[in-house]
Design a protein around this motif. Structure first.
Motif, PDB file in Angstrom:
ATOM      1  N   TYR A 112       0.837  -1.209   0.000  1.00  0.00           N
ATOM      2  CA  TYR A 112       0.000   0.000   0.000  1.00  0.00           C
ATOM      3  C   TYR A 112       0.870   1.257   0.000  1.00  0.00           C
ATOM      4  O   TYR A 112       0.646   2.183  -0.797  1.00  0.00           O
ATOM      5  N   LEU A 113       1.877   1.282   0.865  1.00  0.00           N
ATOM      6  CA  LEU A 113       2.765   2.443   0.918  1.00  0.00           C
ATOM      7  C   LEU A 113       3.560   2.592  -0.379  1.00  0.00           C
ATOM      8  O   LEU A 113       3.781   3.710  -0.857  1.00  0.00           O
TER       9      LEU A 113
ATOM     10  N   ARG B 123       2.347   6.203  -7.207  1.00  0.00           N
ATOM     11  CA  ARG B 123       1.294   7.066  -7.744  1.00  0.00           C
ATOM     12  C   ARG B 123       1.696   8.536  -7.615  1.00  0.00           C
ATOM     13  O   ARG B 123       1.426   9.341  -8.504  1.00  0.00           O
ATOM     14  N   SER B 124       2.339   8.863  -6.511  1.00  0.00           N
ATOM     15  CA  SER B 124       2.809  10.230  -6.318  1.00  0.00           C
ATOM     16  C   SER B 124       3.882  10.572  -7.349  1.00  0.00           C
ATOM     17  O   SER B 124       3.904  11.672  -7.904  1.00  0.00           O
TER      18      SER B 124
ATOM     19  N   GLY C 199       9.082   3.872  -3.519  1.00  0.00           N
ATOM     20  CA  GLY C 199       7.905   3.069  -3.844  1.00  0.00           C
ATOM     21  C   GLY C 199       8.284   1.700  -4.365  1.00  0.00           C
ATOM     22  O   GLY C 199       7.714   0.682  -3.951  1.00  0.00           O
TER      23      GLY C 199
ATOM     24  N   LYS D 129       1.313   3.847  -3.157  1.00  0.00           N
ATOM     25  CA  LYS D 129       1.024   5.255  -2.882  1.00  0.00           C
ATOM     26  C   LYS D 129       2.191   6.137  -3.318  1.00  0.00           C
ATOM     27  O   LYS D 129       2.003   7.202  -3.914  1.00  0.00           O
TER      28      LYS D 129
ATOM     29  N   ASP E 236      10.315   9.323  -4.660  1.00  0.00           N
ATOM     30  CA  ASP E 236       9.048   8.592  -4.598  1.00  0.00           C
ATOM     31  C   ASP E 236       9.134   7.293  -5.398  1.00  0.00           C
ATOM     32  O   ASP E 236       8.677   6.235  -4.949  1.00  0.00           O
TER      33      ASP E 236
ATOM     34  N   PRO F 246       2.938  15.278  -1.028  1.00  0.00           N
ATOM     35  CA  PRO F 246       2.026  14.159  -0.882  1.00  0.00           C
ATOM     36  C   PRO F 246       1.803  13.732   0.559  1.00  0.00           C
ATOM     37  O   PRO F 246       0.750  13.263   0.915  1.00  0.00           O
TER      38      PRO F 246
ATOM     39  N   SER G  43      -0.991  14.848   5.675  1.00  0.00           N
ATOM     40  CA  SER G  43      -1.564  13.684   6.331  1.00  0.00           C
ATOM     41  C   SER G  43      -1.417  13.709   7.838  1.00  0.00           C
ATOM     42  O   SER G  43      -1.997  12.872   8.520  1.00  0.00           O
TER      43      SER G  43
ATOM     44  N   ASP H 177       2.542   5.154  10.261  1.00  0.00           N
ATOM     45  CA  ASP H 177       3.308   4.469   9.219  1.00  0.00           C
ATOM     46  C   ASP H 177       4.533   3.774   9.811  1.00  0.00           C
ATOM     47  O   ASP H 177       4.836   2.627   9.478  1.00  0.00           O
TER      48      ASP H 177
ATOM     49  N   ARG I 245       2.350  11.137 -10.957  1.00  0.00           N
ATOM     50  CA  ARG I 245       1.312  12.144 -11.178  1.00  0.00           C
ATOM     51  C   ARG I 245       1.684  13.041 -12.354  1.00  0.00           C
ATOM     52  O   ARG I 245       2.826  13.453 -12.507  1.00  0.00           O
TER      53      ARG I 245
END
Length: 212
Positions: free
Chosen positions: A86-87, A93-94, A196, A90, A192, A109, A113, A121, A97
């Motif tokens: 998931y991390l 995706r960042s 990722g 995420k 990222d 990003p 939060s 996290d 973009r």
């Protein structure tokens, strides 16, 4: 009774475990770059809290159950792998973009939060790693006598927490200090992408790992 030499040896082993590259490092670094020093430090504290959870679990026998129970190990392993994936997704995706990121170091990003999300996290990244259970189950008995009371247990647990916290707080502050460079849009996308990919790889690796 745990001797000073044993305490130093225990601290050295924990330190080696802390500085070994892994998901904890990737999460702390990414938070520090994207959201700043405070978020990176909150993530570092979360990682240390996860270490405390496993140290206490190991001393009370819970971690041993996880290490020897195929079902418990698999459940925690899959939960941890899922969270890392998931991390990782995420982060990718960042990185992918289409819109340009503004070079404003107060946004990003992870910036919106919150500190609690950063702490979460770090905590879940460590607490959902069953290999930590195996590590502490193998380590703690070597430094605790069979009739050890609460004080030796808490002493070693706090040593593990402090060493982990000091290392990752140092990482967070060093990365945050270089944020003027690391926070540039192109560099942030690169970080990222790398973090990722690393998190997804670590998640897949964790999903296929075994207790032995």
């Amino acid at each position: 009774m745990t001797t000073a030499a044993q305490v130093l040896t225990f601290g050295g082993v924990v330190a080696l475990g802390a500085i070994s590259p892994g998901p904890d490092f990737a999460v702390v670094m990414r938070r520090s770059v994207l959201a700043g020093r405070a978020h990176g430090m909150a993530t570092a504290v979360g990682v240390a809290a996860g270490v405390f959870v496993w140290a206490i679990a190991a001393a009370t026998g819970v971690a041993a159950l996880v290490a020897v129970s195929a079902v418990a190990f698999t459940v925690i392993k899959l939960a941890g792998a899922g969270y890392l994936l998931y991390l990782g997704v995420k982060a990718l995706r960042s990185a992918l973009r289409s819109r340009d990121l503004r070079p404003d170091l107060n946004t990003g990003p992870a910036a919106g939060s919150g500190l609690w999300a950063a702490f979460r996290d770090g905590l879940l990244c460590n607490a959902l790693n069953p290999k930590a259970a195996v590590f502490f189950v193998a380590l703690l008995p070597q430094f605790l006598p069979s009739d050890a009371g609460l004080v030796p247990l808490l002493t070693l647990s706090m040593i593990a927490v402090v060493i982990t916290a000091v290392w990752f707080l140092t990482v967070a502050n060093l990365v945050a200090a270089a944020r003027r460079v690391l926070g540039r849009p192109a560099v942030r996308r690169w970080i990222d992408g790398i973090s990722g990919t690393a998190l997804i790889g670590l998640g897949v690796r964790l999903a296929f790992t075994t207790a032995r």
